[in-house]
Scaffold this motif. Structure first.
Motif, PDB file in Angstrom:
ATOM      1  N   UNK A   1       0.864  -1.167   0.000  1.00 39.94           N
ATOM      2  CA  UNK A   1       0.000   0.000   0.000  1.00 39.94           C
ATOM      3  C   UNK A   1       0.907   1.225   0.000  1.00 39.94           C
ATOM      4  N   UNK A   2       0.857   2.010  -1.066  1.00 45.71           N
ATOM      5  CA  UNK A   2       1.790   3.116  -1.250  1.00 45.71           C
ATOM      6  C   UNK A   2       1.026   4.439  -1.234  1.00 45.71           C
ATOM      7  N   UNK A   3       1.495   5.373  -0.416  1.00 45.92           N
ATOM      8  CA  UNK A   3       0.918   6.716  -0.415  1.00 45.92           C
ATOM      9  C   UNK A   3       1.244   7.407  -1.739  1.00 45.92           C
ATOM     10  N   UNK A   4       0.230   7.967  -2.369  1.00 43.23           N
ATOM     11  CA  UNK A   4       0.428   8.647  -3.650  1.00 43.23           C
ATOM     12  C   UNK A   4       1.451   9.770  -3.508  1.00 43.23           C
ATOM     13  N   UNK A   5       1.427  10.485  -2.389  1.00 42.65           N
ATOM     14  CA  UNK A   5       2.336  11.624  -2.194  1.00 42.65           C
ATOM     15  C   UNK A   5       3.803  11.207  -2.088  1.00 42.65           C
ATOM     16  N   UNK A   6       4.087   9.925  -1.848  1.00 43.14           N
ATOM     17  CA  UNK A   6       5.479   9.467  -1.738  1.00 43.14           C
ATOM     18  C   UNK A   6       6.039   8.972  -3.073  1.00 43.14           C
ATOM     19  N   UNK A   7       5.183   8.851  -4.083  1.00 46.17           N
ATOM     20  CA  UNK A   7       5.633   8.363  -5.390  1.00 46.17           C
ATOM     21  C   UNK A   7       6.390   9.474  -6.104  1.00 46.17           C
ATOM     22  N   UNK A   8       7.650   9.199  -6.451  1.00 53.28           N
ATOM     23  CA  UNK A   8       8.469  10.182  -7.158  1.00 53.28           C
ATOM     24  C   UNK A   8       8.323  10.037  -8.666  1.00 53.28           C
ATOM     25  N   UNK A   9       8.278   8.789  -9.135  1.00 45.78           N
ATOM     26  CA  UNK A   9       8.027   8.554 -10.558  1.00 45.78           C
ATOM     27  C   UNK A   9       7.651   7.102 -10.767  1.00 45.78           C
ATOM     28  N   UNK A  10       7.107   6.846 -11.939  1.00 45.15           N
ATOM     29  CA  UNK A  10       6.775   5.480 -12.326  1.00 45.15           C
ATOM     30  C   UNK A  10       6.994   5.355 -13.817  1.00 45.15           C
ATOM     31  N   UNK A  11       7.244   4.116 -14.255  1.00 48.21           N
ATOM     32  CA  UNK A  11       7.504   3.931 -15.674  1.00 48.21           C
ATOM     33  C   UNK A  11       7.164   2.520 -16.134  1.00 48.21           C
ATOM     34  N   UNK A  12       6.869   2.480 -17.435  1.00 47.26           N
ATOM     35  CA  UNK A  12       6.605   1.243 -18.152  1.00 47.26           C
ATOM     36  C   UNK A  12       7.563   1.237 -19.336  1.00 47.26           C
ATOM     37  N   UNK A  13       8.369   0.203 -19.460  1.00 38.01           N
ATOM     38  CA  UNK A  13       9.314   0.122 -20.583  1.00 38.01           C
ATOM     39  C   UNK A  13      10.138   1.392 -20.746  1.00 38.01           C
ATOM     40  N   UNK A  14      10.636   1.915 -19.610  1.00 34.00           N
ATOM     41  CA  UNK A  14      11.541   3.061 -19.569  1.00 34.00           C
ATOM     42  C   UNK A  14      10.901   4.395 -19.940  1.00 34.00           C
ATOM     43  N   UNK A  15       9.560   4.478 -20.047  1.00 35.70           N
ATOM     44  CA  UNK A  15       8.875   5.751 -20.249  1.00 35.70           C
ATOM     45  C   UNK A  15       8.520   6.250 -18.861  1.00 35.70           C
ATOM     46  N   UNK A  16       9.140   7.346 -18.424  1.00 37.53           N
ATOM     47  CA  UNK A  16       9.014   7.825 -17.046  1.00 37.53           C
ATOM     48  C   UNK A  16       7.918   8.879 -16.898  1.00 37.53           C
ATOM     49  N   UNK A  17       7.173   8.790 -15.770  1.00 31.69           N
ATOM     50  CA  UNK A  17       6.143   9.759 -15.409  1.00 31.69           C
ATOM     51  C   UNK A  17       6.490  10.290 -14.033  1.00 31.69           C
ATOM     52  N   UNK A  18       6.901  11.556 -13.941  1.00 27.83           N
ATOM     53  CA  UNK A  18       7.369  12.140 -12.694  1.00 27.83           C
ATOM     54  C   UNK A  18       6.217  12.770 -11.930  1.00 27.83           C
ATOM     55  N   UNK A  19       6.287  12.681 -10.606  1.00 29.11           N
ATOM     56  CA  UNK A  19       5.269  13.264  -9.724  1.00 29.11           C
ATOM     57  C   UNK A  19       5.499  14.738  -9.585  1.00 29.11           C
TER      58      UNK A  19
END
Length: 82
Positions: free
Chosen positions: A64-82
């Motif tokens: 269970x991850x707090x949304x506010x703690x997510x710095x970035x996420x990615x699929x196949x090296x495509x990054x989405x920064x918070x």
């Protein structure tokens, strides 16, 4: 970061999420999913929630991850920064 996009990507397959652990502030890089091709049952996630539950592929356990703690996420090296 759009939470809806992250949730959609989790349902579609494997996503890597980078977030800060509570208490230690340690950066955690976690491969995770909500895909029923990988886990046995579908989990309903509320996009307006402050947390997202996801299956950690490396731990084989729910996290269970707090949304506010997510710095970035990615699929196949495509990054989405918070």
């Amino acid at each position: 970061m759009k939470v809806d996009d992250l949730i959609k990507a989790l349902y579609e397959g494997e996503v890597t999420v980078e977030y800060r652990k509570l208490g230690t502030n340690e950066l955690r890089v976690m491969p995770c999913t909500l895909s029923t091709d990988i886990i046995p049952h579908k989990m309903k996630i509320n996009p307006s929630s402050h947390t997202i539950i996801m299956w950690a592929l490396d731990k084989q356990a729910w996290r269970d991850v707090l949304v506010s703690t997510i710095e970035k996420w990615y699929v196949n090296a495509v990054s989405y920064t918070h």
